[in-house]
Every structure is written in C-alpha cells, then in structure tokens.
Design an enzyme around this catalytic site. Structure first.
Site, PDB file in Angstrom:
ATOM      1  N   SER A 170     -76.038  26.528 -42.283  1.00 55.70           N
ATOM      2  CA  SER A 170     -76.365  27.291 -43.492  1.00 55.70           C
ATOM      3  C   SER A 170     -75.077  27.862 -44.109  1.00 55.70           C
ATOM      4  O   SER A 170     -74.174  27.117 -44.449  1.00 55.70           O
ATOM      5  CB  SER A 170     -77.382  28.375 -43.144  1.00 55.70           C
ATOM      6  OG  SER A 170     -77.996  28.889 -44.295  1.00 55.70           O
ATOM      7  N   GLU A 264     -86.479  20.574 -46.775  1.00 57.04           N
ATOM      8  CA  GLU A 264     -86.105  21.977 -46.989  1.00 57.04           C
ATOM      9  C   GLU A 264     -85.381  22.133 -48.318  1.00 57.04           C
ATOM     10  O   GLU A 264     -84.888  21.157 -48.904  1.00 57.04           O
ATOM     11  CB  GLU A 264     -85.235  22.478 -45.848  1.00 57.04           C
ATOM     12  CG  GLU A 264     -83.850  21.843 -45.780  1.00 57.04           C
ATOM     13  CD  GLU A 264     -82.918  22.603 -44.857  1.00 57.04           C
ATOM     14  OE1 GLU A 264     -82.614  23.769 -45.169  1.00 57.04           O
ATOM     15  OE2 GLU A 264     -82.503  22.031 -43.821  1.00 57.04           O
ATOM     16  N   HIS A 294     -85.566  24.856 -41.850  1.00 51.20           N
ATOM     17  CA  HIS A 294     -84.141  25.105 -42.016  1.00 51.20           C
ATOM     18  C   HIS A 294     -83.481  25.309 -40.648  1.00 51.20           C
ATOM     19  O   HIS A 294     -83.972  26.080 -39.832  1.00 51.20           O
ATOM     20  CB  HIS A 294     -83.974  26.355 -42.891  1.00 51.20           C
ATOM     21  CG  HIS A 294     -82.571  26.744 -43.174  1.00 51.20           C
ATOM     22  ND1 HIS A 294     -81.674  25.925 -43.824  1.00 51.20           N
ATOM     23  CD2 HIS A 294     -81.898  27.909 -42.921  1.00 51.20           C
ATOM     24  CE1 HIS A 294     -80.519  26.552 -43.967  1.00 51.20           C
ATOM     25  NE2 HIS A 294     -80.631  27.755 -43.411  1.00 51.20           N
TER      26      HIS A 294
END
Length: 331
Positions: A170, A264, A294
C-alpha cells in the site's frame, strides 16, 4: 510481464483463474462491515485512534505472528524498527527490508509482524520492519525520511545493497519507490530487488475512486483513503516529485514484483506502476490475483491465496538475490 488470473505457474505458486470461495465471502462480508465502519470514522484524533485499533485487530486475527518468532527492537538514532526472525532463522548477511502500509496514518511495525514472520519463514531470511513516523502527528516527508534512514542504517551496519530485498504494501509501496528514486539521485547502491503488495501510486486516489464507483472496495471507500493520505501530504503540491513519483527513462532500478488483487480499488495503481516501470526500461512483473481484498498476503486466515502469493514472493526474492550476486561477481 503481466499475469492476470492466467494459471501462470512459478514453482509451486499459481495465479488462479478465480478467487476461492472463502476469499469471495470475505470480500462480501467486508463490504457490509469493515468498509461501512471505516466510512463512518471521523478524520480526527478519536477516529484515527479507532481506525488504528480496528486495523490492528484485523491483522492480529487473520494474520497472527507465527509461533517461535523472535522479535528484536531497534532504536538507533532516528531509526526505529524491529528485526523479525521466524523460528530457526539466523541473522545472516542477507535480509528483507520491509515497509508497512497504512495510508501513512494507521499501521505500524507491530501490525505487520505477522506478515514479516511469514516472509521470514518462507524465505529463511530475517526481516527488518521499519517503524516510520505516522501522520497526522508527523507529516511529509517524515515517513519517507525514516524509510531512507532505515536503508542507510542497514548499509552502515554491514549489509551490502546486493544482499537486501525491499518489500512494501500500500503506502509502503509508494515509499519503496521513493527510496529507489532517492538512491538514484544520490548515487546510492540499489537493493537486489523490490516486491510490492497493492501499492498506491496516485496519492490523490483518482484512479482508485473511478474503480470504487464501479465496484465498492471491501476495505474502505476511496474518499476515506484520500482523507488519510491528506493528513500526511497537507500543505504539499500534488505534483511534488516525491509525491507524484516518476521513473525516468533508462533508470537503473532493481527488478520489481507487483502483486495486487484484481478487484480492489488500487488495482489500477498497480497497473500504472507496471506501465511506468516497463516504459522506463525497468524489469517489472505484475500479478493481478483474483479477489478484492487489499494486501491479502497479510491475511492468510482470511484469504487462502495468500500462501501461494508468498511462495511466489519467495521465488522472486531468491532469484533477485542470486542475480545480484552473479552481477557483483562479474563486475
């Protein structure tokens, strides 16, 4: 190279055609529960504290630390982090440097200790988790500076760049790429390779919002993610070169492995990174795994595909380290 639900085989790791039933159920349940809760949390001290607690609980429940894992805290000048070694893993002269995600706000080295323990076990390598400063207490460039300091600390403490592989998820993916570009500017030796899970590249989340409108992301609405990131980037121009990252043509960067869930909201960020890297001549493999969770690699008790994705990561890590060893020997 892009692999999208194609039954592509890497040793024992396979990118399946469709998500498992358990993964589909997890995504459906998350849309009803986690997404709704995250959407209601206010972007203030109370909401941030609640969000941090919620994510820590999810990570601990569905990606717990493996039994026998040894954790050694590191406090050295500005560097904060911890060494994570699975049972039987020695310190050694090779290591993984891992940069956790969080939207720059939510997670920590502690929340990602379970993922680090699995990476350590499957690769046989120690994992150094950097515990960078979080927003809103610490805004840009605090996190990026801490990540850079962690890498320099490893080099100063006997690790050769060719013996390090960087990982990040991320926001950690964005921080990892920023580190590579900083190394490029400063002519600092690059690591052997970099793997990224669901990296965010567009910090405005414009790409993510388009996808989220078409299919609601299970974890959080795109505007919630944007509000988190803005707590870190407040006062900065969106086109700042350390926020809107660009890989220059011909850049000497290590090979990249990018994994994302195909459904996602950050899937297009992964595609963007792959396109940008390959256009610049950087080796980059993109794997879009069927499913919608995620950073599913961190949640093996929720998403069974995490095990195969980690095995694929292991193959990439060992291949990158061997390639770097051969290149160093030839030079």
């Amino acid at each position: 190279m892009t692999r999208t639900g194609s039954m592509a085989t890497f040793g024992s790791a396979v990118v399946p055609v469709a998500a498992s039933r358990q993964a589909r159920l997890a995504a459906s349940a998350s849309v009803v529960g986690l997404r709704r809760i995250n959407g209601l949390l206010p972007p203030n001290r109370v909401g941030i504290a609640a969000g941090r607690g919620l994510i820590a609980g999810v990570m601990a429940a569905f990606g717990p630390v493996l039994p026998g894992t040894r954790v050694t805290p590191v406090r050295s000048g500005a560097v904060r982090g911890e060494w994570v070694r699975a049972a039987g893993v020695a310190q050694g002269d090779r290591a993984i440097y891992y940069i956790h995600g969080s939207g720059y706000v939510v997670c920590s080295a502690r929340t990602h200790r379970g993922l680090a323990s699995r990476l350590s076990k499957i690769t046989g390598l120690p994992v150094f988790l950097i515990d960078y400063r979080l927003a809103p207490e610490h805004r840009f460039p605090a996190a990026a500076d801490d990540v850079e300091a962690g890498y320099r600390w490893l080099l100063d403490n006997g690790y050769r760049a060719q013996d390090l592989v960087i990982g990040g998820d991320s926001a950690g993916g964005h921080l990892a790429l920023d580190l590579l570009l900083q190394n490029l500017r400063g002519e600092i030796a690059q690591p052997a390779g970099v793997f990224m899970y669901s990296p965010v590249m567009d910090l405005t989340l414009t790409l993510a919002e388009v996808r989220d409108r078409k299919l609601a992301d299970p974890m959080a609405p795109a505007p919630v993610g944007r509000r988190l990131i803005e707590l870190y980037t407040e006062g900065q121009q969106q086109d700042s070169p350390r926020l809107r990252l660009t890989i220059p043509d011909g850049a000497t960067l290590p090979p990249l492995l990018v994994q994302s869930s195909a459904g996602e909201m950050l899937a297009d960020d992964a595609r963007h990174l792959h396109a940008m890297a390959t256009a610049a001549g950087v080796s980059c493999e993109l794997e879009l795994w069927p499913g919608r969770i995620h950073v599913f690699q961190a949640l093996p008790l929720l998403v069974p595909e995490a095990a195969d994705a980690l095995r694929r990561t292991r193959q990439f890590i060992h291949a990158a380290l061997e390639q770097a060893r051969l290149q160093a020997k030839a030079s």
